[in-house]
Design a protein around this motif. Structure first.
Motif, mmCIF file in Angstrom:
data_model
loop_
_atom_site.group_PDB
_atom_site.id
_atom_site.type_symbol
_atom_site.label_atom_id
_atom_site.label_comp_id
_atom_site.label_asym_id
_atom_site.label_seq_id
_atom_site.Cartn_x
_atom_site.Cartn_y
_atom_site.Cartn_z
ATOM 1 N N LEU A 38 -28.711 47.002 6.429
ATOM 2 C CA LEU A 38 -29.115 45.902 7.303
ATOM 3 C C LEU A 38 -30.449 46.183 7.974
ATOM 4 C CD1 LEU A 38 -25.663 45.045 8.914
ATOM 5 C CD2 LEU A 38 -26.928 43.694 7.226
ATOM 6 N N CYS A 39 -30.674 47.436 8.326
ATOM 7 C CA CYS A 39 -31.964 47.817 8.906
ATOM 8 C C CYS A 39 -33.080 47.591 7.901
ATOM 9 C CB CYS A 39 -31.917 49.276 9.359
ATOM 10 S SG CYS A 39 -33.445 49.849 10.126
ATOM 11 N N ARG A 40 -32.844 48.004 6.663
ATOM 12 C CA ARG A 40 -33.860 47.839 5.617
ATOM 13 C C ARG A 40 -34.089 46.367 5.306
ATOM 14 N NH1 ARG A 40 -37.511 46.961 3.499
ATOM 15 N NH2 ARG A 40 -38.376 47.585 1.489
ATOM 16 N N MET A 41 -33.023 45.585 5.222
ATOM 17 C CA MET A 41 -33.151 44.167 4.898
ATOM 18 C C MET A 41 -33.670 43.350 6.071
ATOM 19 S SD MET A 41 -32.386 43.737 1.716
ATOM 20 C CE MET A 41 -33.179 45.321 1.421
ATOM 21 N N GLY A 42 -33.602 43.920 7.262
ATOM 22 C CA GLY A 42 -34.101 43.232 8.450
ATOM 23 C C GLY A 42 -35.595 43.379 8.616
ATOM 24 N N ASN A 43 -36.310 43.447 7.496
ATOM 25 C CA ASN A 43 -37.778 43.486 7.467
ATOM 26 C C ASN A 43 -38.336 44.814 7.983
ATOM 27 O OD1 ASN A 43 -40.129 42.238 6.647
ATOM 28 N ND2 ASN A 43 -40.539 41.341 8.651
ATOM 29 N N THR A 45 -39.456 48.776 6.964
ATOM 30 C CA THR A 45 -39.866 49.546 5.797
ATOM 31 C C THR A 45 -38.832 50.624 5.503
ATOM 32 O OG1 THR A 45 -41.107 51.180 7.090
ATOM 33 C CG2 THR A 45 -42.279 49.174 6.410
ATOM 34 N N GLY A 46 -38.908 51.175 4.299
ATOM 35 C CA GLY A 46 -38.007 52.255 3.951
ATOM 36 C C GLY A 46 -38.174 53.451 4.869
ATOM 37 N N ILE A 47 -39.406 53.719 5.274
ATOM 38 C CA ILE A 47 -39.678 54.854 6.163
ATOM 39 C C ILE A 47 -39.070 54.614 7.542
ATOM 40 C CG2 ILE A 47 -41.505 56.113 7.354
ATOM 41 C CD1 ILE A 47 -43.238 55.731 4.862
ATOM 42 N N THR A 48 -39.219 53.371 8.048
ATOM 43 C CA THR A 48 -38.650 53.037 9.358
ATOM 44 C C THR A 48 -37.131 53.151 9.339
ATOM 45 O OG1 THR A 48 -40.479 51.510 9.788
ATOM 46 C CG2 THR A 48 -38.507 51.266 11.144
ATOM 47 N N ALA A 49 -36.513 52.635 8.260
ATOM 48 C CA ALA A 49 -35.060 52.724 8.138
ATOM 49 C C ALA A 49 -34.615 54.174 8.027
ATOM 50 C CB ALA A 49 -34.581 51.926 6.930
ATOM 51 N N ALA A 50 -35.390 54.985 7.324
ATOM 52 C CA ALA A 50 -35.063 56.410 7.184
ATOM 53 C C ALA A 50 -35.129 57.119 8.533
ATOM 54 C CB ALA A 50 -36.019 57.062 6.184
ATOM 55 N N SER A 51 -36.149 56.790 9.318
ATOM 56 C CA SER A 51 -36.285 57.384 10.641
ATOM 57 C C SER A 51 -35.142 56.961 11.552
ATOM 58 C CB SER A 51 -37.627 56.966 11.252
ATOM 59 O OG SER A 51 -37.764 57.458 12.558
#
Length: 200
Positions: A38-43, A45-51
């Motif tokens: 959901l974090c990734r699909m919520g616009n 980036t992959g890096i932001t979701a990873a963090s």
């Protein structure tokens, strides 16, 4: 998304085999992978979701793929064209609004792409001045999705997408003669379609 909606989604997919580890290391719980998805699909980036989740960017893609697969596995339980009895109920409900025989409405929208596709990228540039793919869907009188088609480049006209959709190509399977859906003026005016004009 509120907490209740999140846990409802988790209950729908948590028992999917995709979340069963095939190796020695156990997977993270399905709810954790859903949160990353959901974090990734919520616009994000992959890096932001990873963090956000304290995982690697590659793991973000892995979790996203698993959750997508789990949702695809239950798709037909939640998105389906109604049978004769349900269609009669929809038609009767829409008759109260002056549309007897109406099974719902259909429209298209864009899914924005982060970057220009490497192959035929120009075709994905849409009238909203962004790179996108098109998704068209139909909904019943309650707003529940009953069919969808997606994947066309953003530059393609709505009428072409709809005329190539599974729903339209097999319309005799989906509609009885008196049945139709409401669409906007971007679609063809034909049997089983009723165009609504927007007035300003």
């Amino acid at each position: 998304m509120d907490r209740d909606a999140f846990w409802h989604l988790n209950e729908l997919i948590q028992d999917d085999p995709v979340f069963v580890s095939t190796g020695k290391r156990p997977q993270r719980p399905p709810w954790y992978q859903l949160a990353v998805f959901l974090c990734r699909m919520g616009n994000k980036t992959g890096i932001t979701a990873a963090s956000f989740a304290s995982i690697s960017e590659g793991t973000v893609w892995l979790y996203t793929d698993r959750v997508c697969q789990a949702f695809r596995n239950i798709r037909d339980q939640h998105i389906y064209w109604p049978g004769h009895v349900e269609r009669d109920e929809f038609s009767n409900s829409m008759a109260d609004w002056g549309f007897p025989g109406c099974l719902g409405s259909g429209d298209g929208t864009y899914i924005r792409l982060e970057r220009r596709p490497s192959m035929n990228g120009y075709a994905y540039w849409c009238r909203k001045k962004m790179y996108a793919i098109i998704i068209q869907a139909t909904v019943d009188h309650r707003g529940r999705i009953t069919s969808y088609d997606y994947g066309w480049p953003g530059s393609v006209q709505d009428s072409r997408v709809f005329s190539s959709s599974h729903l339209w190509c097999h319309r005799r399977r989906y509609f009885r003669r008196h049945e139709y859906i409401l669409v906007d003026k971007g679609e063809y005016l034909q049997l089983h379609l009723c165009v609504l004009l927007h007035c300003c």
